[in-house]
Design an enzyme around this catalytic site. Structure first.
Site, PDB file in Angstrom:
ATOM      1  CG  ASP A 145      -1.846   1.149   1.313  1.00 33.38           C
ATOM      2  OD1 ASP A 145      -2.717   1.242   0.430  1.00 33.38           O
ATOM      3  OD2 ASP A 145      -1.724   1.974   2.241  1.00 33.38           O
ATOM      4  CD  GLU A 166      -2.461   2.363  -3.421  1.00 32.33           C
ATOM      5  OE1 GLU A 166      -3.499   3.026  -3.542  1.00 32.33           O
ATOM      6  OE2 GLU A 166      -1.808   2.325  -2.362  1.00 32.33           O
TER       7      GLU A 166
END
Length: 778
Positions: free
Chosen positions: A447, A500
């Site tokens: 993330d 990401e």
């Protein structure tokens, strides 16, 4: 994020020492027949030399670095000197073979005595407490008679920041040590003046269990006999300024159910049954394999289900839809459910909201046995400020940088990790390996990578300092990500890491040893989320069809950079919350047109180069935004609901998309190779038409055509390869069973020797409105 008070801290007046309750017995119990006659407990015990006042004070206040040097049994000039620290005890008796001797009460919970030279070393303590109904006794091993239970190799690797199995060295581990069962507690706290372990086994009074420092490693250790699985614990740390803080274990492998936050002693008993899956998962590179992902928030997919109940329902649902993988939003422990798991306090513990760590293993096992891979969101970018967790852990910045301008994350009110500190980098690298090895996780979606890579991320001018070369790149974060990826790929064959990353950083999925134009080696990820494609394509789809011709490039621009990385196309949870609307609700027009647009978009997405990810609820065109409080609107699929066929049709389309996709190598085998794609019609802005060919490794083609206008286009000519004389429609998002108008091409289409779109032949077909069709040679 607000701090939460430690749980279960109230201390009763008479805390009991750890030990087997079955060993409790009255002091007047008769001797065992044939046993050696115990010596007298009174006059045989001589006074022990007094402790140095400074040592005594540090021991009693929890600031001594080596309590084992003071407590336990040690040779002395006049015999064996024994000391015990048992706060609230009425009396302490030394018990060994042939010897039973009551120690002198030195006050403040200290007991001592000088015994014969042959006393010990294998002895026990009989501790007497006052309680309801009179005194009671408990016999236990003395924690301070044991050698360190952590080896020199472990300490060396921790100091070097190279312990790839850090979870085996630090934390709480039930074990048998020197013939005695108990739990070894170990903690990295290099700035602490002293550390004590406390828990429900001490009624949260940790003053009797100070830990010893293991030198320059910064590690503190204590083996506590009689403590086992299920025990709640924390660490009481004396900060450099002499104050105390009570902290959960950063390496805890199990925690209490939030908002309670104690750590829990645990070990795994799960027997894995996914041998076949694990043996073959690395057979083919992921970028050359079918890869279709269903993203799930476990806590709200079916609210109230435990890991084991999820194991009964989730694998069959995902398998029926044909997805190859599930991606789980963070399952690591987090105090605030509204963070969706992205503000982690327990990096080594699956959230206890749905069960134990073994229950989570059971879920992964069930998914594997159903043929479904498991990806988990992993959050090494930041952590919350809760005062019982990682922030200023031992009184100073430890996991975060000392410089507040580097430590404070401007977007989320959290703290960033100090990637330049070897032990912190080790904590995170080992954590990635931990989930892959201990829980058989098949992929880590990392993330917020962009927030890690840039020193000026979300920071104003003057609020950040350049790196040593004057640039904005966080060199420590780059080195960390490279080490993490290299370590995971080396140790865990078949595992994929996914970034990401929302910028144009060069080489996210390039090997770490290949240096790019910017002078950096690749980050080493296997796949990268294509945030540009997501943003552009959703922007195009949101326009009314009459205006789409002015935004045609938003659907074609992705092919300009499609082969710069190995991409995955994400329609994730982030795109269906906070006022962004669900996927179907982003589409213009009435309900029929919205669903038609939704279906056409999915058909285009599944055919576009790159893997694909779809968030739960979007597979059946849920109209409402997702909420973690109630999850998908499953009632839309209830047969009693009037519009249920509309939603069932979209779900049926997703199943067929996945089925045809998995059986068609042209759609996945050459995702990262330019030879696997060719535009047929990329400039059809006035018609709102996009057509392209996909090719497998042998050159077999698939033709995808999308008509994003609400009109039927008859006799629409498209160029096709001369090698294919006849084409058949294998998927049409306007099919009646999906809720469409059933406009299409039911009969095979014969190629004509008319050159078109740069091809030597062409076909004429009917394009249904707001639809995507796939065709292949007969």
């Amino acid at each position: 994020m607000t701090a939460r008070p430690p749980s279960r801290k109230t201390s009763p007046p008479a805390p009991a020492a750890p030990g087997d309750p079955a060993r409790q017995r009255a002091r007047t119990a008769p001797p065992v027949p044939g046993a050696p006659r115990p010596r007298s407990a009174g006059h045989d015990v001589r006074t022990a030399p007094p402790l140095d006042p400074g040592d005594r004070e540090r021991l009693l206040t929890g600031g001594h670095h080596d309590p084992h040097a003071l407590l336990g049994a040690h040779p002395g000039p006049a015999g064996t000197v024994v000391r015990a620290l048992r706060p609230s005890a009425r009396a302490v008796t030394f018990v060994a073979e042939g010897l039973r001797a009551e120690l002198h009460d030195d006050g403040d919970g200290l007991f001592s005595g000088t015994l014969p030279p042959d006393a010990g070393p294998e002895y026990r303590l009989l501790v007497t407490y006052d309680g309801e109904g009179g005194p009671h006794e408990r016999e236990t091993h003395d924690p301070y008679r044991f050698l360190p239970a952590l080896g020199e190799l472990d300490l060396h690797l921790i100091r070097e920041g190279r312990h790839e199995e850090l979870w085996r060295a630090l934390g709480a581990h039930p074990m048998t040590w020197q013939g005695v069962t108990g739990t070894r507690f170990t903690l990295w706290a290099p700035n602490a003046r002293g550390v004590r372990v406390t828990g429900d086994f001490t009624y949260w009074d940790g003053s009797g269990f100070p830990m010893r420092s293991l030198g320059s490693s910064g590690v503190w250790e204590l083996f506590v006999p009689g403590v086992g699985e299920g025990t709640l614990y924390k660490f009481q740390i004396m900060r450099p300024d002499g104050s105390h803080t009570l902290r959960a274990d950063p390496m805890a492998r199990r925690t209490e159910v939030p908002p309670a936050n104690a750590s829990v002693v645990t070990e795994s008993h799960h027997v894995w049954r996914d041998e076949a899956w694990m043996a073959r998962r690395g057979d083919r590179p992921v970028h050359e394999s079918p890869f279709s992902v269903y993203e799930v928030h476990l806590g709200s997919w079916r609210p109230g289900l435990s890991y084991r109940r999820l194991a009964e329902q989730l694998p069959s649902y995902v398998k029926d839809l044909g997805f190859t993988h599930v991606e789980l939003m963070p399952v690591t422990e987090h105090p605030f459910g509204g963070s969706w798991g992205y503000q982690v306090t327990g990096f080594y513990a699956p959230t206890s909201r749905m069960g134990t760590p073994d229950d989570f293993r059971h879920l992964v096992d069930a998914l594997h046995r159903a043929g479904i891979g498991v990806i988990m969101d992993w959050v090494p970018a930041h952590f919350p400020r809760d005062d019982w967790a990682l922030a200023r852990f031992d009184g100073r910045p430890l996991y975060e940088p000392e410089d507040p301008s580097r430590a404070d994350h401007p977007d989320w009110g959290t703290l960033e990790f100090d990637y330049g500190r070897t032990e912190v980098r080790n904590f995170l690298v080992a954590n990635a390996v931990y989930w892959c090895e201990e829980f058989h996780i098949d992929g880590l979606r990392v993330d917020a990578v962009a927030s890690m890579l840039y020193l000026d991320y979300s920071r104003e001018d003057g609020a950040w300092r350049p790196n040593e070369h004057g640039g904005r790149e966080n060199l420590d974060a780059v080195a960390f990500l490279q080490e993490m990826n290299a370590t995971v790929y080396r140790r865990c064959p078949g595992v994929v890491t996914i970034a990401e990353e929302s910028t144009a950083w060069d080489g996210v999925t390039r090997a770490t040893h290949h240096v790019g134009p910017g002078g950096f080696g690749g980050l080493g990820f296997g796949l990268k989320w294509n945030m540009g494609w997501m943003h552009d394509s959703l922007g195009y789809a949101a326009h009314e069809p009459v205006h789409r011709r002015f935004h045609h490039h938003e659907m074609t621009f992705s092919m300009v950079y499609a082969y710069s990385e190995n991409y995955i196309l994400p329609i994730s949870h982030d795109e269906v919350v906070h006022g962004k609307r669900s996927l179907v609700s982003k589409m213009p027009g009435d309900w029929w047109q919205q669903r038609a647009n939704h279906r056409a978009y999915l058909g285009f997405m599944w055919a576009h180069p790159g893997k694909q990810l779809l968030f739960m609820g979007q597979e059946f065109a849920q109209g409402a935004e997702w909420s973690e409080s109630h999850g998908p609107d499953w009632w839309l699929l209830d047969p009693s609901y009037a519009a249920e066929p509309d939603h069932r049709g979209v779900r049926l389309l997703v199943r067929d998309l996945n089925t045809v996709y998995g059986a068609t190598p042209a759609l996945w085998q050459r995702d990262s190779a330019p030879e696997g794609f060719s535009w047929v019609e990329g400039d059809g802005a006035d018609d709102n038409v996009f057509a392209f060919l996909r090719f497998d490794a042998l050159g077999a083609p698939l033709l995808s055509v999308s008509n994003f206008s609400p009109v039927i286009r008859h006799e629409f000519r498209l160029g096709v390869p001369e090698s294919a004389p006849c084409w058949e429609e294998i998927l049409n998002t306007d099919a009646g069973r999906y809720g469409g108008g059933d406009v299409g091409n039911p009969d095979p289409l014969k190629a004509e020797p008319v050159a078109w779109h740069g091809q030597g032949a062409s076909v004429r077909l009917t394009l249904p409105p707001l639809a995507t069709v796939w065709l292949r040679p007969v």
